[in-house]
Write a protein that holds these residues in place. Sequence first.
Motif, PDB file in Angstrom:
ATOM      1  N   ASN A  18     -98.321 -27.718  68.035  1.00  0.00           N
ATOM      2  CA  ASN A  18     -97.386 -27.699  69.410  1.00  0.00           C
ATOM      3  C   ASN A  18     -96.476 -26.594  69.445  1.00  0.00           C
ATOM      4  O   ASN A  18     -94.795 -27.065  70.024  1.00  0.00           O
ATOM      5  N   TYR A  19     -97.032 -25.597  69.017  1.00  0.00           N
ATOM      6  CA  TYR A  19     -95.299 -24.469  69.457  1.00  0.00           C
ATOM      7  C   TYR A  19     -95.807 -23.670  70.353  1.00  0.00           C
ATOM      8  O   TYR A  19     -96.889 -22.825  71.078  1.00  0.00           O
ATOM      9  N   SER A  20     -94.414 -23.016  71.261  1.00  0.00           N
ATOM     10  CA  SER A  20     -94.179 -22.203  73.001  1.00  0.00           C
ATOM     11  C   SER A  20     -92.984 -21.176  71.884  1.00  0.00           C
ATOM     12  O   SER A  20     -92.090 -21.788  71.363  1.00  0.00           O
ATOM     13  N   PHE A  21     -93.633 -20.102  72.035  1.00  0.00           N
ATOM     14  CA  PHE A  21     -92.504 -18.974  71.577  1.00  0.00           C
ATOM     15  C   PHE A  21     -92.091 -17.844  72.392  1.00  0.00           C
ATOM     16  O   PHE A  21     -93.641 -17.516  74.200  1.00  0.00           O
ATOM     17  N   MET A  22     -90.929 -17.332  72.839  1.00  0.00           N
ATOM     18  CA  MET A  22     -90.952 -16.859  73.907  1.00  0.00           C
ATOM     19  C   MET A  22     -90.912 -15.394  73.806  1.00  0.00           C
ATOM     20  O   MET A  22     -90.087 -14.600  73.081  1.00  0.00           O
ATOM     21  N   ALA A  23     -91.914 -14.764  74.007  1.00  0.00           N
ATOM     22  CA  ALA A  23     -92.625 -13.864  73.959  1.00  0.00           C
ATOM     23  C   ALA A  23     -93.907 -13.526  74.384  1.00  0.00           C
ATOM     24  O   ALA A  23     -94.627 -14.331  74.533  1.00  0.00           O
ATOM     25  N   PRO A  24     -93.913 -11.891  74.894  1.00  0.00           N
ATOM     26  CA  PRO A  24     -95.457 -11.468  75.480  1.00  0.00           C
ATOM     27  C   PRO A  24     -97.037 -12.420  74.919  1.00  0.00           C
ATOM     28  O   PRO A  24     -98.296 -12.940  75.578  1.00  0.00           O
ATOM     29  N   GLN A  30     -95.267 -23.354  78.044  1.00  0.00           N
ATOM     30  CA  GLN A  30     -96.557 -23.707  77.342  1.00  0.00           C
ATOM     31  C   GLN A  30     -96.809 -23.098  76.734  1.00  0.00           C
ATOM     32  O   GLN A  30     -97.130 -21.581  76.186  1.00  0.00           O
ATOM     33  N   PRO A  31     -97.215 -24.463  75.468  1.00  0.00           N
ATOM     34  CA  PRO A  31     -98.259 -23.337  74.378  1.00  0.00           C
ATOM     35  C   PRO A  31     -99.081 -22.806  74.459  1.00  0.00           C
ATOM     36  O   PRO A  31     -99.915 -23.087  75.324  1.00  0.00           O
ATOM     37  N   ALA A  32     -98.682 -21.433  73.320  1.00  0.00           N
ATOM     38  CA  ALA A  32    -100.450 -20.426  73.905  1.00  0.00           C
ATOM     39  C   ALA A  32    -101.677 -21.195  73.030  1.00  0.00           C
ATOM     40  O   ALA A  32    -101.735 -22.195  72.939  1.00  0.00           O
ATOM     41  N   ALA A  33    -102.810 -20.854  73.773  1.00  0.00           N
ATOM     42  CA  ALA A  33    -103.956 -21.551  73.573  1.00  0.00           C
ATOM     43  C   ALA A  33    -104.737 -21.816  72.360  1.00  0.00           C
ATOM     44  O   ALA A  33    -105.456 -21.982  71.843  1.00  0.00           O
ATOM     45  N   THR A  34    -103.567 -20.169  71.768  1.00  0.00           N
ATOM     46  CA  THR A  34    -104.533 -20.234  70.039  1.00  0.00           C
ATOM     47  C   THR A  34    -103.883 -21.013  69.147  1.00  0.00           C
ATOM     48  O   THR A  34    -103.373 -20.296  68.093  1.00  0.00           O
TER      49      THR A  34
END
Length: 367
Positions: A18-24, A30-34
């Motif tokens: 459950n990771y969210s990353f501050m990049a495009p 919100q965590p990416a769908a992948t």
Amino acid sequence: MTTAFFYDEQSFWHSGGNYSFMAPVGGFVQPAATGGLPENPETKRRLVNLMNVTRLMDDLKVERAAPASQVDLIRVHTGDFLTTFRKTSDAGGGETGLRAPYGPGGYELAALSAGQAKGALFSVLDGQYKNAYALTRPPGHHCLRDWQNGFCLLANIAIAVEAALADGKAGRVAILDWDVHHGNGTEAIFYDRAEVLTVSVHQEHNYPLDKGDFKDRGEGQGDGTNLNIPLPPGAGHNTWLQALDRVALPAIRNFKPDVLIIACGFDAAAFDPLGRMLCSVDTFRQMTRRVVDLAGDICQGRLVMAHEGGYSETYVPFCGHATLQEMSGSTIDAPDPFAATLKIRQPGPAFEAFASGLIDEMAAALP
Ligand code: ZN
């Protein structure tokens, strides 16, 4: 003699929890769908799928190697690092470095990825295949001996190289990294080593922000065996080919390696969310043609590629397809849907002259 394609379906299962990353590519808040992981499995899965659709895969020999062993890993990584990584992975995953999260099984999946790089390298050094491509996921070129970063959990190529050197399968190895980000992990691991040449062509000050300068040439026994070719953002097809033709490839030719390994990222492509370059499918085709030819000239064709970054799930498959087509000499093509657009979007003559001047300076500074 054929081209081998090493991959394992399980590599697409690697996730970041459950990771969210501050990049495009991270999802912002919100965590990416992948699977929470900015390093999207779809880029690589779709490359496999595209090669199945066009049947280029039928012209390759598909292989699946065993995971890298503990003996393989400990040649490159510290014992404490491996213990912490394994414990955290067994406990459900987490993040023990920076921007390199993993879920349950992360340790085993990373060892499996390194195993594909080792399998590809050994298959070529043993004369089983003309050349080989390893669809390594998670990628490896940012990982240090004792620190994960930039989506990289283990130093895949370094693990493969050390295994080959230890087994006496190769004495001198050249690594060319054309991922848009600097190959800081590979550089650090081999920085003082005379028998391994590391060359990185990348966007200057992209990632890591403070690495990849031209002046960093190695140290001690390895003085002169590290070469960075930083390029300004906005560089496209011509500049990347010139960087290879006038700086990277002459250095590799002079080094006289037994095998040439490419850290093959596709994030210098124009649509990549984590790079600001303007390369196209044809750039990767031409770069591949050049390294196939160079390997033919200097090391009996021995060429191995290990997949690194590339974050456009629509465009990476076409770049990879052209790369595998060139490596194998197959007639099966997947025409670039964006070729005409990207030809028009290339930088103008003023930029090209500026970039050419930078390359002149780097070429002139080499022995
Ligand atoms: Zn990259």
